[in-house]
Design a protein around this motif. Structure first.
Motif, PDB file in Angstrom:
ATOM      1  N   ARG A  23     -16.334   6.557 -40.857  1.00 18.66           N
ATOM      2  CA  ARG A  23     -16.402   5.137 -41.207  1.00 18.66           C
ATOM      3  C   ARG A  23     -16.489   4.243 -39.973  1.00 18.66           C
ATOM      4  NH1 ARG A  23     -18.848   5.346 -44.946  1.00 18.66           N
ATOM      5  NH2 ARG A  23     -18.820   3.092 -44.640  1.00 18.66           N
ATOM      6  N   GLY A  24     -16.167   4.767 -38.811  1.00 21.04           N
ATOM      7  CA  GLY A  24     -16.215   3.969 -37.598  1.00 21.04           C
ATOM      8  C   GLY A  24     -15.607   4.753 -36.450  1.00 21.04           C
ATOM      9  N   ALA A  25     -15.372   4.068 -35.352  1.00 23.75           N
ATOM     10  CA  ALA A  25     -14.715   4.679 -34.188  1.00 23.75           C
ATOM     11  C   ALA A  25     -13.932   3.602 -33.459  1.00 23.75           C
ATOM     12  CB  ALA A  25     -15.733   5.331 -33.258  1.00 23.75           C
ATOM     13  N   ILE A  26     -12.931   4.026 -32.730  1.00 23.18           N
ATOM     14  CA  ILE A  26     -12.137   3.102 -31.914  1.00 23.18           C
ATOM     15  C   ILE A  26     -12.285   3.510 -30.456  1.00 23.18           C
ATOM     16  CG2 ILE A  26      -9.870   2.112 -31.478  1.00 23.18           C
ATOM     17  CD1 ILE A  26      -9.066   2.851 -34.328  1.00 23.18           C
ATOM     18  N   LEU A  27     -12.686   2.548 -29.630  1.00 24.82           N
ATOM     19  CA  LEU A  27     -12.826   2.777 -28.194  1.00 24.82           C
ATOM     20  C   LEU A  27     -11.575   2.289 -27.486  1.00 24.82           C
ATOM     21  CD1 LEU A  27     -16.461   1.376 -27.690  1.00 24.82           C
ATOM     22  CD2 LEU A  27     -15.772   3.648 -28.515  1.00 24.82           C
ATOM     23  N   PHE A  28     -11.102   3.072 -26.536  1.00 27.73           N
ATOM     24  CA  PHE A  28      -9.935   2.701 -25.739  1.00 27.73           C
ATOM     25  C   PHE A  28     -10.316   2.724 -24.271  1.00 27.73           C
ATOM     26  CE2 PHE A  28      -8.144   4.440 -29.653  1.00 27.73           C
ATOM     27  CZ  PHE A  28      -7.186   3.488 -29.980  1.00 27.73           C
ATOM     28  N   ASP A  29      -9.778   1.772 -23.510  1.00 29.49           N
ATOM     29  CA  ASP A  29     -10.087   1.726 -22.079  1.00 29.49           C
ATOM     30  C   ASP A  29      -9.098   2.522 -21.245  1.00 29.49           C
ATOM     31  OD1 ASP A  29      -7.831   0.148 -22.137  1.00 29.49           O
ATOM     32  OD2 ASP A  29      -8.819  -1.685 -21.451  1.00 29.49           O
ATOM     33  N   ASP A  30      -8.154   3.193 -21.910  1.00 28.07           N
ATOM     34  CA  ASP A  30      -7.162   3.991 -21.193  1.00 28.07           C
ATOM     35  C   ASP A  30      -6.834   5.225 -22.018  1.00 28.07           C
ATOM     36  OD1 ASP A  30      -5.121   5.064 -19.716  1.00 28.07           O
ATOM     37  OD2 ASP A  30      -3.775   3.341 -19.889  1.00 28.07           O
ATOM     38  N   ALA A  31      -7.108   6.395 -21.483  1.00 23.81           N
ATOM     39  CA  ALA A  31      -6.829   7.644 -22.189  1.00 23.81           C
ATOM     40  C   ALA A  31      -5.462   8.201 -21.837  1.00 23.81           C
ATOM     41  CB  ALA A  31      -7.908   8.678 -21.863  1.00 23.81           C
ATOM     42  N   GLY A  32      -4.683   7.454 -21.065  1.00 15.29           N
ATOM     43  CA  GLY A  32      -3.404   7.961 -20.607  1.00 15.29           C
ATOM     44  C   GLY A  32      -2.385   8.198 -21.707  1.00 15.29           C
ATOM     45  N   GLY A  33      -2.538   7.515 -22.856  1.00 14.61           N
ATOM     46  CA  GLY A  33      -1.561   7.666 -23.925  1.00 14.61           C
ATOM     47  C   GLY A  33      -1.827   8.826 -24.849  1.00 14.61           C
TER      48      GLY A  33
END
Length: 234
Positions: free
Chosen positions: A132-142
């Motif tokens: 249905r969609g995607a979520i982009l994150f600017d930090d993969a540290g979590g």
């Protein structure tokens, strides 16, 4: 929710809506999509469903928002965009420009391959799933735990169900032979759906070719959902 790893927090936020993370990618720099502020994303979470678990939630929303064009796309945005904002990400969708390579993302994140019908087939869900969609994150540290892969990774452990399928019934079930090794004859399919046979067959009970696939039968969509998708396609 802040105390959870990012992937667990996304799963928890999506669960009430019948959606789920369908795979995570840590893209390489050359192919990483950018957020609206120009920042290169470090992690991509595909959002979707296996089976029709989201349908009751969507149906209730749809009844409260009659007359909306492309209601499933609108609902997806109404759900995923707030989840993305809550967790510090940015939502993108297959229906919006700039076009993002959702199919390539799904193949990399979950190790899936196309079926003879062109749809990606899942070893558990079969053809009864979607993104249905995607979520982009600017930090993969979590991110923490399993299920996160580099974009270029190949998940060899995922068995392509079509490789062991005997007879490939999906290719012989279509009344107008719209599916073949040469590709999908869209005009033949749509002409058939307009005919009396198509109206009484595929339009009521779903694509016969898709329904012939033996994989993931327990995740088959309900009649109401099938008819909704057929109406949107035709």
């Amino acid at each position: 929710m802040d105390s959870l790893p990012l992937n667990a927090a996304v799963a928890a936020a999506l669960e009430p809506f019948g959606l789920q993370p369908r795979g995570w990618l840590v893209p390489d720099g050359s192919s990483a999509p950018r957020l609206k502020n120009g920042t290169v994303s470090e992690a991509i979470c595909l959002v979707g469903h296996g089976g029709g678990g989201f349908w009751p939630v969507f149906r209730t929303w749809h009844e409260m928002h009659p007359g909306i064009t492309d209601p499933l796309d609108a609902w997806s945005k109404a759900i995923i965009e707030p989840v993305a904002a809550l967790l510090g990400g940015e939502a993108v969708f297959p229906s919006d420009r700039p076009w993002h390579p959702f199919q390539q993302w799904a193949m990399a994140a979950e190790g899936l391959q196309p079926s003879p019908l062109g749809l990606l087939i899942h070893p558990e869900y079969g053809l009864w799933h979607g993104y249905r969609g995607a979520i982009l994150f600017d930090d993969a540290g979590g991110l923490a735990g399993e299920g996160v892969t580099a974009k270029s990774a190949i998940k060899a452990a995922v068995i392509h169900p079509c490789d062991t399928c005997t007879g490939r019934p999906c290719l012989s079930a279509c009344p107008v032979e719209a599916f073949s090794p040469a590709g999908f004859a869209v005009s033949s399919c749509r002409d058939h759906l307009k005919s009396d046979m198509g109206q009484q067959g595929c339009m009521k009970s779903g694509c016969l070719a898709r329904d012939a696939c033996p994989v993931g039968r327990t995740y088959r969509y309900g009649v109401e959902q099938i008819r909704f998708h057929m109406a949107a396609y035709s």
